[in-house]
Motif scaffolding. Sequence first.
Motif, PDB file in Angstrom:
ATOM      1  N   VAL B 269      -6.098  48.651 -30.676  1.00 59.56           N
ATOM      2  CA  VAL B 269      -4.890  48.301 -31.440  1.00 59.56           C
ATOM      3  C   VAL B 269      -4.234  47.029 -30.902  1.00 59.56           C
ATOM      4  N   PHE B 270      -3.963  47.012 -29.599  1.00 64.17           N
ATOM      5  CA  PHE B 270      -3.220  45.866 -29.056  1.00 64.17           C
ATOM      6  C   PHE B 270      -4.094  44.627 -28.899  1.00 64.17           C
ATOM      7  N   ILE B 271      -5.210  44.791 -28.179  1.00 62.53           N
ATOM      8  CA  ILE B 271      -5.965  43.595 -27.808  1.00 62.53           C
ATOM      9  C   ILE B 271      -6.860  43.106 -28.942  1.00 62.53           C
ATOM     10  N   ASN B 272      -7.605  44.015 -29.555  1.00 64.33           N
ATOM     11  CA  ASN B 272      -8.551  43.555 -30.573  1.00 64.33           C
ATOM     12  C   ASN B 272      -7.903  43.305 -31.929  1.00 64.33           C
ATOM     13  N   TYR B 273      -6.819  44.038 -32.256  1.00 64.91           N
ATOM     14  CA  TYR B 273      -6.224  43.893 -33.582  1.00 64.91           C
ATOM     15  C   TYR B 273      -4.944  43.058 -33.543  1.00 64.91           C
ATOM     16  N   LEU B 274      -3.928  43.522 -32.798  1.00 61.47           N
ATOM     17  CA  LEU B 274      -2.637  42.828 -32.780  1.00 61.47           C
ATOM     18  C   LEU B 274      -2.715  41.466 -32.104  1.00 61.47           C
ATOM     19  N   GLY B 275      -3.556  41.369 -31.047  1.00 57.10           N
ATOM     20  CA  GLY B 275      -3.635  40.126 -30.284  1.00 57.10           C
ATOM     21  C   GLY B 275      -3.973  38.935 -31.168  1.00 57.10           C
ATOM     22  N   PRO B 276      -5.151  38.974 -31.845  1.00 55.97           N
ATOM     23  CA  PRO B 276      -5.533  37.834 -32.693  1.00 55.97           C
ATOM     24  C   PRO B 276      -4.546  37.594 -33.839  1.00 55.97           C
ATOM     25  N   ASN B 285      -6.157  40.525 -22.814  1.00 54.87           N
ATOM     26  CA  ASN B 285      -6.723  41.196 -21.648  1.00 54.87           C
ATOM     27  C   ASN B 285      -5.944  40.874 -20.382  1.00 54.87           C
ATOM     28  N   ASN B 286      -6.002  41.708 -19.415  1.00 53.36           N
ATOM     29  CA  ASN B 286      -5.367  41.580 -18.098  1.00 53.36           C
ATOM     30  C   ASN B 286      -3.862  41.358 -18.118  1.00 53.36           C
ATOM     31  N   SER B 287      -3.188  41.601 -19.243  1.00 54.07           N
ATOM     32  CA  SER B 287      -1.753  41.377 -19.244  1.00 54.07           C
ATOM     33  C   SER B 287      -1.012  42.670 -18.925  1.00 54.07           C
ATOM     34  N   ALA B 288      -0.055  42.584 -18.000  1.00 55.61           N
ATOM     35  CA  ALA B 288       0.691  43.777 -17.614  1.00 55.61           C
ATOM     36  C   ALA B 288       1.515  44.293 -18.779  1.00 55.61           C
ATOM     37  N   PHE B 289       1.884  43.389 -19.694  1.00 54.96           N
ATOM     38  CA  PHE B 289       2.669  43.804 -20.853  1.00 54.96           C
ATOM     39  C   PHE B 289       1.884  44.811 -21.692  1.00 54.96           C
ATOM     40  N   VAL B 290       0.617  44.470 -21.983  1.00 51.19           N
ATOM     41  CA  VAL B 290      -0.221  45.403 -22.747  1.00 51.19           C
ATOM     42  C   VAL B 290      -0.437  46.694 -21.944  1.00 51.19           C
ATOM     43  N   ALA B 361      -7.268  55.120 -15.468  1.00 46.76           N
ATOM     44  CA  ALA B 361      -8.326  55.120 -16.488  1.00 46.76           C
ATOM     45  C   ALA B 361      -8.040  54.176 -17.660  1.00 46.76           C
ATOM     46  N   PRO B 362      -6.834  54.228 -18.279  1.00 49.24           N
ATOM     47  CA  PRO B 362      -6.631  53.324 -19.421  1.00 49.24           C
ATOM     48  C   PRO B 362      -6.619  51.858 -19.005  1.00 49.24           C
ATOM     49  N   LEU B 363      -6.224  51.601 -17.750  1.00 51.79           N
ATOM     50  CA  LEU B 363      -6.139  50.208 -17.310  1.00 51.79           C
ATOM     51  C   LEU B 363      -7.519  49.582 -17.155  1.00 51.79           C
ATOM     52  N   LEU B 364      -8.521  50.428 -16.831  1.00 53.69           N
ATOM     53  CA  LEU B 364      -9.871  49.898 -16.679  1.00 53.69           C
ATOM     54  C   LEU B 364     -10.332  49.281 -17.995  1.00 53.69           C
ATOM     55  N   LEU B 365      -9.896  49.889 -19.104  1.00 58.74           N
ATOM     56  CA  LEU B 365     -10.380  49.442 -20.403  1.00 58.74           C
ATOM     57  C   LEU B 365      -9.734  48.153 -20.868  1.00 58.74           C
ATOM     58  N   ILE B 366      -8.510  47.890 -20.408  1.00 64.56           N
ATOM     59  CA  ILE B 366      -7.859  46.677 -20.898  1.00 64.56           C
ATOM     60  C   ILE B 366      -7.867  45.589 -19.840  1.00 64.56           C
ATOM     61  N   GLY B 367      -8.829  45.680 -18.932  1.00 66.74           N
ATOM     62  CA  GLY B 367      -9.077  44.563 -18.020  1.00 66.74           C
ATOM     63  C   GLY B 367      -8.039  44.377 -16.946  1.00 66.74           C
ATOM     64  N   LEU B 368      -7.305  45.432 -16.593  1.00 72.31           N
ATOM     65  CA  LEU B 368      -6.328  45.260 -15.518  1.00 72.31           C
ATOM     66  C   LEU B 368      -6.931  45.522 -14.148  1.00 72.31           C
ATOM     67  N   VAL B 369      -8.258  45.490 -14.081  1.00 72.79           N
ATOM     68  CA  VAL B 369      -8.920  45.606 -12.793  1.00 72.79           C
ATOM     69  C   VAL B 369      -9.542  44.258 -12.484  1.00 72.79           C
ATOM     70  N   LEU B 370      -8.857  43.466 -11.690  1.00 68.57           N
ATOM     71  CA  LEU B 370      -9.375  42.154 -11.370  1.00 68.57           C
ATOM     72  C   LEU B 370     -10.115  42.215 -10.059  1.00 68.57           C
ATOM     73  N   ALA B 371     -11.254  41.531 -10.013  1.00 68.81           N
ATOM     74  CA  ALA B 371     -11.976  41.491  -8.755  1.00 68.81           C
ATOM     75  C   ALA B 371     -11.348  40.445  -7.854  1.00 68.81           C
ATOM     76  N   GLY B 386       0.503  37.187 -17.073  1.00 67.68           N
ATOM     77  CA  GLY B 386      -0.538  36.514 -16.307  1.00 67.68           C
ATOM     78  C   GLY B 386      -1.615  37.514 -15.934  1.00 67.68           C
ATOM     79  N   PRO B 387      -2.732  37.042 -15.391  1.00 63.63           N
ATOM     80  CA  PRO B 387      -3.772  37.971 -14.952  1.00 63.63           C
ATOM     81  C   PRO B 387      -3.191  38.928 -13.926  1.00 63.63           C
ATOM     82  N   ASN B 388      -3.312  40.204 -14.203  1.00 68.21           N
ATOM     83  CA  ASN B 388      -2.617  41.192 -13.395  1.00 68.21           C
ATOM     84  C   ASN B 388      -3.529  42.319 -12.972  1.00 68.21           C
ATOM     85  N   THR B 389      -3.088  43.075 -11.983  1.00 68.56           N
ATOM     86  CA  THR B 389      -3.798  44.281 -11.614  1.00 68.56           C
ATOM     87  C   THR B 389      -2.746  45.325 -11.272  1.00 68.56           C
TER      88      THR B 389
END
Lengths: 349, 439
Positions: B269-276, B285-290, B361-371, B386-389
Amino acid sequence: MSFVKMSSSAIAMLALSATTLSARDQVSIAGSSTVLPYASIVAEAFGENTDFPTPVVESGGSSAGLKRFCEGVGENTIDIANSSRKIKASEVEICAQAGVTDIIEVRIGYDGIVFASQIDGPAFTAFEPIDIYKALGANQVVDGQIVGNTSSTWSDVNPDLPNAEIAAFIPGTKHGTREVFEDKVLLAGCEEAGALDVFLANAEGATDKDKHNAAEKQCIAVRTDGKSVDIDGDYTETLASINANPNGIGVFGLAFYENNTDVLKTATVSGIEANTDTIASGEYPVSRPLYFYMKKAHLAVIPGLQLFADFFISDDLAGPDGPLAEYGLVSDPELAATQEAVSTGQTLK
Amino acid sequence: MTQTSLFTADARTTKRNRAEKRFKAYGLTAISIGVFMLVYLLYTILSSGLGAFFQTRVTMDIPLVQEEIIKAEKGLLKTKAYKKIIANALYAELAEAGIETTMKEKELLGIISGRAPAELRSFVQENPDQIGTTVEFKLLAGSFIDGYMKGRVVRENAERSKNYSIAQLDLVDQMQKAGILKKGFNLAFITGNDASESSPEAAGFGPAILGSLAMMIVVAGCAVTLGVAASIFLEEFAPQNRFTDIIEVNISNLAAVPSIVFGILGLSVFINYLGPISGDDWIKNNSAFVGGMVLTLMTLPTVIIATRASLKAVPPSIRDAALGLGASKLQTVFHHVLPLAAPGILTGSIIGLAQALGESAPLLLIGLVLAQGASAPDSIAEFFAGPNTAMPAQIYQWSTRADPAFYERAWGGIIILLVFLLTMNILAVILRRRFERRW
């Protein structure tokens, strides 16, 4: 009442501060978990040595990274995909459909794949690809007949190996490492055992090529009766499985093994010990090149991207005495050619 | 009829008494197993994680010579030249302390962290006026040397490892005796940035704490407002009919949905649909807001259920009295019911927040796990987008890395996360104790 005020003012604060971010000024990277440590070491050094911010690195596996890479061109897509295998023609096609046409391929060096087990477990010290194929391949040939795999101990496969239960932990299919394992170990062992010819003779298919593909597929199929376990996570998961099972044999990258020499021992493959020298010379059979792929279209848009690519493969970092080699990367003898290609922006054809 | 006395128990009474005793014993066993597990858990966490709060550092005087620094700044890999400066300073320091060594430069530098040259460089960049003087530095020791000081690395393995040698460990012993090398409190673990896989000794939890904070602000702002508004409407204004019944059942069901489902929902909903569609920089992706929005979805049912329960607990006589005195429905709710229900609502919200804080778990899917790459933000926009974790994601990330030193870091992160959770839960208890009214 004050509570309602408080929360509504929090919302208002959020709305007010919702100013737009400036264009992305950080290089964005995702992909292979094998390349990840190198990418993050380079990213850190890049942040330390230049005025650009530290690039953002994410993991996920080669295929997942390339999938994201091929999503399109633009600021909200990644700039670089790390991969522990070469990009496939089908992936290049998907990329092209999404508008990602000019792809720069950069080979950063080589990595060896080792077979490791508990340091005081059974004496797994030497393997041949044929042993691994006979122990783990789903389809075996006995007296010219294709049968399932029934061996339960390593000594069943080869009397020289310890009499220990077969328990292998191999990388899952989303990892690039799996492909190398299939190509250089299972397929090689299958050919050596003469099973490939039998599969080929019995293969169904319209053309010779189809037949060949079908036979190879039979070769690389891994038994599913629990003796071989696919690990979809990182090497730490493989290590945990080995720690829990004294008979366990795991497939690791050389760098991971070198960081855990106090608990793991490795086996030679075809009599060759895995180390940076044997891998660089090509003697050790199970090694593979590591790559990253970069979008040429992003070079002009993302500040620092070109410098980052040059930085990654500079002699100081990727060379034999650099920090990447220190961590476990086997540096590429043809690094100079790669440097040349990157600085001129040569793309895949 | 047999003779019975109240003082001697008959067969049936003893049987009943025995049953009671047995039941008590079961209960006690259950509790002791629980307590044992808790104590064991705390012991494991503390014994594995406390080490991360202490770090070995090497104290040395480094002369900052202008020519050397100008020369160092010319190369591509500037830190390489700074490494050389550190090596020379360390040789001098050892000689001064009367420690003789024939160690080669490369092996000697193995004692110092790979991040030390960057530390030195950034000091020089920030304090150009200090060039020409000699400055005392406390540089990080390498992770294996630090592990040796903490007992994780032992001499027996030195021969097999290419990361450290017996000679290095001998030298470290001497340096420790001379007071050059010391283990001390490591504030950088709490405030510092994450580090790459080759330098676990420099890794810090700072960006993860900030990322979690950003998400909690979003969750507190959205989940609490939406949740309280929804509950007031459902409890006080909505008519009782089939439709509201369905909503009620669904809210209760929503509270039981596994968090990973909310992650997938957020991704699509947020990243693939609302984002664009929105083209907004905040929704990506990687946004703490999402991340905060996804966690809001997850927390909302908890907040609604807690709020409705505390609204229900306000006795009807309060509402009747207010209405009887001529207050409107709205006035009744906002002047009388809501203030009385506030402590319960706050407690519920804090517990909901604490739950969201520990979610990964939900954060893994929206890229909030930065290496790698999360760092202290320099604007509000970057803080949220910004890029967040996040804390649990960082702990997961550390636990997947090759160097065993990261394992200690992961446990250290767990301690920090638990401190936050404990603080929030204690706050909830205090609020309940102080303000809750019983009727």
